[in-house]
Motif scaffolding. Structure first.
Motif, PDB file in Angstrom:
ATOM      1  N   PRO A 242       5.938  41.509 -31.997  1.00  0.00           N
ATOM      2  CA  PRO A 242       6.809  41.416 -33.341  1.00  0.00           C
ATOM      3  C   PRO A 242       5.662  41.239 -34.563  1.00  0.00           C
ATOM      4  CG  PRO A 242       7.335  39.801 -31.592  1.00  0.00           C
ATOM      5  CD  PRO A 242       6.055  40.303 -31.187  1.00  0.00           C
ATOM      6  N   CYS A 243       5.948  42.009 -35.521  1.00  0.00           N
ATOM      7  CA  CYS A 243       5.259  41.704 -36.919  1.00  0.00           C
ATOM      8  C   CYS A 243       5.595  41.061 -38.073  1.00  0.00           C
ATOM      9  CB  CYS A 243       4.724  43.266 -37.353  1.00  0.00           C
ATOM     10  SG  CYS A 243       4.075  44.199 -36.078  1.00  0.00           S
ATOM     11  N   SER A 244       4.869  40.352 -38.859  1.00  0.00           N
ATOM     12  CA  SER A 244       5.350  39.762 -39.934  1.00  0.00           C
ATOM     13  C   SER A 244       4.921  40.234 -41.013  1.00  0.00           C
ATOM     14  CB  SER A 244       4.899  38.062 -39.889  1.00  0.00           C
ATOM     15  OG  SER A 244       5.216  37.500 -41.244  1.00  0.00           O
ATOM     16  N   PHE A 245       5.665  40.261 -42.252  1.00  0.00           N
ATOM     17  CA  PHE A 245       5.109  40.821 -43.675  1.00  0.00           C
ATOM     18  C   PHE A 245       4.878  39.694 -44.415  1.00  0.00           C
ATOM     19  CE2 PHE A 245       6.396  44.549 -46.665  1.00  0.00           C
ATOM     20  CZ  PHE A 245       5.197  44.997 -46.592  1.00  0.00           C
ATOM     21  N   ASP A 246       4.552  38.465 -43.909  1.00  0.00           N
ATOM     22  CA  ASP A 246       3.959  37.345 -44.692  1.00  0.00           C
ATOM     23  C   ASP A 246       2.813  37.656 -45.198  1.00  0.00           C
ATOM     24  OD1 ASP A 246       3.586  34.961 -45.677  1.00  0.00           O
ATOM     25  OD2 ASP A 246       4.156  33.656 -44.166  1.00  0.00           O
ATOM     26  N   PHE A 247       2.377  37.903 -46.322  1.00  0.00           N
ATOM     27  CA  PHE A 247       0.925  37.839 -46.989  1.00  0.00           C
ATOM     28  C   PHE A 247       0.199  36.645 -46.931  1.00  0.00           C
ATOM     29  CE2 PHE A 247       3.007  41.830 -47.854  1.00  0.00           C
ATOM     30  CZ  PHE A 247       1.902  42.743 -47.893  1.00  0.00           C
ATOM     31  N   ASN A 248       0.692  35.491 -46.435  1.00  0.00           N
ATOM     32  CA  ASN A 248      -0.124  34.455 -46.273  1.00  0.00           C
ATOM     33  C   ASN A 248      -1.039  34.398 -44.851  1.00  0.00           C
ATOM     34  OD1 ASN A 248       0.498  32.875 -48.525  1.00  0.00           O
ATOM     35  ND2 ASN A 248       2.054  31.927 -47.836  1.00  0.00           N
ATOM     36  N   LEU A 249      -0.446  35.238 -43.880  1.00  0.00           N
ATOM     37  CA  LEU A 249      -0.998  35.529 -42.698  1.00  0.00           C
ATOM     38  C   LEU A 249      -2.202  36.554 -42.825  1.00  0.00           C
ATOM     39  CD1 LEU A 249       2.351  35.856 -40.514  1.00  0.00           C
ATOM     40  CD2 LEU A 249       0.968  33.764 -40.915  1.00  0.00           C
ATOM     41  N   ALA A 250      -3.144  36.231 -41.929  1.00  0.00           N
ATOM     42  CA  ALA A 250      -4.263  37.082 -42.143  1.00  0.00           C
ATOM     43  C   ALA A 250      -4.075  38.266 -41.434  1.00  0.00           C
ATOM     44  CB  ALA A 250      -5.448  36.334 -41.316  1.00  0.00           C
ATOM     45  N   ALA A 251      -3.399  38.600 -40.448  1.00  0.00           N
ATOM     46  CA  ALA A 251      -3.115  39.699 -39.799  1.00  0.00           C
ATOM     47  C   ALA A 251      -2.400  40.797 -40.881  1.00  0.00           C
ATOM     48  CB  ALA A 251      -2.264  39.599 -38.603  1.00  0.00           C
ATOM     49  N   THR A 252      -1.276  40.261 -41.611  1.00  0.00           N
ATOM     50  CA  THR A 252      -0.711  41.045 -42.478  1.00  0.00           C
ATOM     51  C   THR A 252      -1.584  41.387 -43.467  1.00  0.00           C
ATOM     52  OG1 THR A 252       1.355  39.847 -42.094  1.00  0.00           O
ATOM     53  CG2 THR A 252       1.330  41.036 -43.990  1.00  0.00           C
ATOM     54  N   LYS A 253      -2.468  40.772 -44.120  1.00  0.00           N
ATOM     55  CA  LYS A 253      -3.473  41.058 -44.924  1.00  0.00           C
ATOM     56  C   LYS A 253      -4.369  42.082 -44.549  1.00  0.00           C
ATOM     57  CE  LYS A 253      -3.951  36.355 -47.403  1.00  0.00           C
ATOM     58  NZ  LYS A 253      -4.692  35.272 -47.940  1.00  0.00           N
TER      59      LYS A 253
ATOM     60  N   THR B 139     -19.072  37.237 -41.829  1.00  0.00           N
ATOM     61  CA  THR B 139     -17.603  36.550 -41.728  1.00  0.00           C
ATOM     62  C   THR B 139     -16.891  37.738 -40.848  1.00  0.00           C
ATOM     63  OG1 THR B 139     -17.307  38.236 -43.740  1.00  0.00           O
ATOM     64  CG2 THR B 139     -18.269  35.669 -44.170  1.00  0.00           C
ATOM     65  N   LEU B 140     -17.283  38.813 -40.498  1.00  0.00           N
ATOM     66  CA  LEU B 140     -16.484  39.783 -40.051  1.00  0.00           C
ATOM     67  C   LEU B 140     -16.251  39.234 -38.481  1.00  0.00           C
ATOM     68  CD1 LEU B 140     -15.742  41.630 -42.232  1.00  0.00           C
ATOM     69  CD2 LEU B 140     -16.426  43.490 -40.459  1.00  0.00           C
ATOM     70  N   ARG B 141     -15.259  38.508 -37.927  1.00  0.00           N
ATOM     71  CA  ARG B 141     -15.167  38.298 -36.594  1.00  0.00           C
ATOM     72  C   ARG B 141     -13.872  38.675 -35.878  1.00  0.00           C
ATOM     73  NH1 ARG B 141     -19.787  37.593 -37.410  1.00  0.00           N
ATOM     74  NH2 ARG B 141     -21.023  35.672 -37.365  1.00  0.00           N
ATOM     75  N   SER B 142     -13.871  38.717 -34.770  1.00  0.00           N
ATOM     76  CA  SER B 142     -12.631  38.657 -33.859  1.00  0.00           C
ATOM     77  C   SER B 142     -11.671  37.737 -34.365  1.00  0.00           C
ATOM     78  CB  SER B 142     -12.942  38.736 -32.498  1.00  0.00           C
ATOM     79  OG  SER B 142     -11.838  38.893 -31.691  1.00  0.00           O
ATOM     80  N   MET B 143     -10.317  38.041 -34.460  1.00  0.00           N
ATOM     81  CA  MET B 143      -9.249  37.139 -34.891  1.00  0.00           C
ATOM     82  C   MET B 143      -8.077  37.251 -34.250  1.00  0.00           C
ATOM     83  SD  MET B 143      -8.476  38.199 -38.871  1.00  0.00           S
ATOM     84  CE  MET B 143      -7.949  39.978 -39.152  1.00  0.00           C
ATOM     85  N   LEU B 144      -7.325  36.323 -33.926  1.00  0.00           N
ATOM     86  CA  LEU B 144      -6.172  36.302 -33.259  1.00  0.00           C
ATOM     87  C   LEU B 144      -4.925  37.011 -34.091  1.00  0.00           C
ATOM     88  CD1 LEU B 144      -4.427  35.376 -30.632  1.00  0.00           C
ATOM     89  CD2 LEU B 144      -3.976  33.457 -31.981  1.00  0.00           C
ATOM     90  N   TRP B 145      -4.314  37.910 -33.570  1.00  0.00           N
ATOM     91  CA  TRP B 145      -2.973  38.641 -34.199  1.00  0.00           C
ATOM     92  C   TRP B 145      -2.046  37.676 -33.751  1.00  0.00           C
ATOM     93  CZ3 TRP B 145      -0.878  44.112 -33.127  1.00  0.00           C
ATOM     94  CH2 TRP B 145       0.166  44.313 -33.880  1.00  0.00           C
ATOM     95  N   LEU B 146      -1.552  37.974 -32.292  1.00  0.00           N
ATOM     96  CA  LEU B 146      -0.501  37.139 -31.722  1.00  0.00           C
ATOM     97  C   LEU B 146      -0.423  36.914 -30.395  1.00  0.00           C
ATOM     98  CD1 LEU B 146       1.305  39.525 -30.119  1.00  0.00           C
ATOM     99  CD2 LEU B 146       1.867  40.145 -32.540  1.00  0.00           C
ATOM    100  N   HIS B 147       0.415  36.017 -29.882  1.00  0.00           N
ATOM    101  CA  HIS B 147       0.619  35.825 -28.288  1.00  0.00           C
ATOM    102  C   HIS B 147       2.021  36.417 -28.133  1.00  0.00           C
ATOM    103  CE1 HIS B 147      -2.451  33.089 -27.180  1.00  0.00           C
ATOM    104  NE2 HIS B 147      -2.458  32.567 -28.467  1.00  0.00           N
TER     105      HIS B 147
END
Length: 233
Positions: free
Chosen positions: A104-115, A77-85
């Motif tokens: 820019p960084c989001s604090f939305d915990f529905n987003l994989a990068a924030t989690k 399951t550990l794979r490279s994942m997109l953060w942002l453009h």
């Protein structure tokens, strides 16, 4: 045609911006013996997180279960994942230049990068930066030329977790974001009013303590209007 190399020298939190933001100090260098007069670069960048390139403690194993499942499955399951453009306009230069690449960084915990970022207590976040864009440069006869950058230009960087945490603490001191569906937010607000609770935190703490009534106990609490603990009365 110019040959370009990309390197991230450091990263720092931007203290005053419209949204939480990290600035990557990106050095762009012309390689080879002949340096063209570059007039500008319309640069595009894709930033990816590389989870396999660091170790994780027991706390991270627990917090990352939403993203990757149990640790015994991480080999799949550990794979490279997109953060942002993101993008940047690079000014004129000849040999080398350093520009700010905004993230820019989001604090939305529905987003994989924030989690992912929030699950890490210390260490570094392994990143890959892939570049493309349009280069405007002068040829030897002085005419303006245009060159397209392909996505094979890249750089790596290990972002200290503490930079992300310090930035979020600056923009959201002692606060976090909770995303709810609008109908559930309305029920939660009604519960807060009926029980004369002064803050959203009091309402949630009372619900978590098991002192809820039938209207909210019906299992509906998974809602979509965003509320912030620091922004609500």
């Amino acid at each position: 045609m110019p040959e370009l190399a990309f390197q991230v020298e450091l990263a720092e939190a931007v203290a005053y911006a419209a949204v939480p933001q990290i600035a990557f100090k990106l050095r762009i260098t012309q390689t080879g013996e002949h340096h063209s007069a570059i007039q500008a670069i319309a640069l595009r960048c894709q930033i990816r997180i590389e989870p396999t390139k660091r170790r994780y403690n027991a706390t991270a194993h627990r917090k990352l279960r939403d993203l990757f499942g149990t640790p015994d499955r991480w080999s799949q399951t550990l794979r490279s994942m997109l953060w942002l453009h993101t993008s940047a306009m690079v000014p004129a230069f000849s040999a080398s230049v350093v520009v700010d690449l905004p993230a820019p960084c989001s604090f939305d915990f529905n987003l994989a990068a924030t989690k992912y970022f929030d699950a890490l207590d210390d260490g570094e976040i392994p990143l890959s930066l892939l570049f493309s864009g349009t280069v405007f440069y002068e040829s030897d006869d002085g005419s303006l030329q245009v060159m397209q950058l392909s996505w094979d230009k890249e750089a790596t960087f290990r972002l200290p977790v503490q930079i992300w945490r310090t930035m979020m603490d600056h923009y959201y001191p002692n606060a976090a974001w909770l995303c709810l569906r609008r109908d559930v937010l309305e029920e939660l607000a009604d519960y807060k009013r009926r029980h004369s609770l002064p803050t959203w935190e009091h309402a949630l703490e009372q619900l978590l303590a098991g002192q809820s009534d039938g209207a909210v106990q019906s299992g509906k609490v998974d809602s979509t209007a965003a509320i912030s603990a620091e922004a609500c009365p």
